[in-house]
Design an enzyme around this catalytic site. Structure first.
Site, PDB file in Angstrom:
ATOM      1  N   SER A 150       1.220   7.775  -4.266  1.00 12.15           N
ATOM      2  CA  SER A 150      -0.256   7.499  -4.828  1.00 12.15           C
ATOM      3  C   SER A 150      -1.176   8.189  -3.842  1.00 12.15           C
ATOM      4  CB  SER A 150      -0.724   5.821  -4.808  1.00 12.15           C
ATOM      5  OG  SER A 150      -1.664   5.550  -4.816  1.00 12.15           O
ATOM      6  N   TYR A 163      -0.503  -1.702   0.663  1.00  9.03           N
ATOM      7  CA  TYR A 163       0.234  -0.412  -0.532  1.00  9.03           C
ATOM      8  C   TYR A 163      -0.267   0.860   0.180  1.00  9.03           C
ATOM      9  CZ  TYR A 163       0.340   1.853  -4.912  1.00  9.03           C
ATOM     10  OH  TYR A 163       0.405   2.733  -5.819  1.00  9.03           O
TER      11      TYR A 163
END
Length: 261
Positions: A150, A163
């Site tokens: 990501s 995350y």
């Protein structure tokens, strides 16, 4: 098995980006292992789509990639093929917490997010290594590992600090593995920006997800919200022979979000 018949595992492929990736690989005639942790109904539906798209064989394997035994079980589903050409580490998880809310994340939250997002891909590569090396020897070109990371791992943004940190670690691990596994296995990573999937709806609800989508479209230079299919095209390019000379790359696809100052 034909020399050019690809064999692939896509983790977390019951829905979203994983399902879109599996369908594209199916169109190329790849044999597939569809993996899910808890969404069996969705995984079976994805398997049916892949069969209709042209895959000669689709298997469904349950497993939580944070558990090493489950990773070995997922890989064992492909053992009858005697080889793997592609491993897509797509399975991921998060906890939605504002970055300023340091008390919103526990050690257990970090351990769960890292367990799936970082340790899981490592365990999958370790479990699949011998089959990936067999695939490389059979095809006379490197087998491919594609990690789904990501932009959060590059910029320290996203659904939570845990995350972002887990994806940053995955990006670094890509470099380590690409050195360690060459020349028989190449390792690359895709870093998507916003993807218009149920991911945000599950974390923030319908209204919150729409707010995020509208904000992204208004800000990014290309004025689009990427779909799962958009990102899956890049994942599959890195998985397929067309990118055989690429390894150790961390490729961003964010509709130009990184250009915003």
């Amino acid at each position: 098995m034909a020399k050019d018949s690809l064999c692939a595992i896509v983790t977390g492929s019951a829905s979203g980006l994983g399902a879109a990736t599996a369908e594209i690989l199916a169109r190329s005639g790849a044999r597939l292992v569809i993996n899910y942790s808890s969404s069996q109904k969705e995984a079976e539906a994805t398997a049916d789509v892949c069969r209709k798209a042209g895959s000669p064989e689709v298997l469904v394997a349950q497993g939580d990639v944070s558990k090493d035994d489950d990773c070995r079980k997922i890989v064992a589903a492909a053992s009858a093929w005697g080889r793997l050409d592609i491993l897509v580490n797509n399975a991921g998880t998060t906890k939605h917490v504002a970055h300023a809310d340091l008390d919103g994340l526990s050690a257990e939250d970090f351990q769960r997010v890292y367990g799936v997002n970082t340790i899981g891909p490592f365990q999958m590569v370790r479990a699949a290594r011998s089959l990936l090396e067999a695939g490389a020897k059979a095809s006379e070109r490197p087998s491919a590992v594609v990690n789904v990371s990501s932009v959060a791992g590059i910029s320290g943004v996203g659904s939570s600090i845990a995350y972002a940190a887990s994806k940053g670690a995955l990006n670094t691990m890509t470099l380590s593995l690409s050195r360690a596994l060459a020349p028989l296995i190449r390792v690359n990573t895709v870093c998507p920006g916003y993807i218009d999937t149920p991911w945000f709806t599950k974390g923030r609800g319908e209204a919150g997800a729409k707010q995020v989508r509208d904000s992204v479209v208004a800000k990014v230079p290309l004025r689009v919200a990427s779909t799962a299919e958009d990102i899956a095209q890049l994942v599959c390019f890195l998985a397929m022979p067309a990118s055989s000379n690429m390894t150790g790359e961390v490729v961003r696809m964010d509709a130009g979000m990184h250009l915003i100052t």
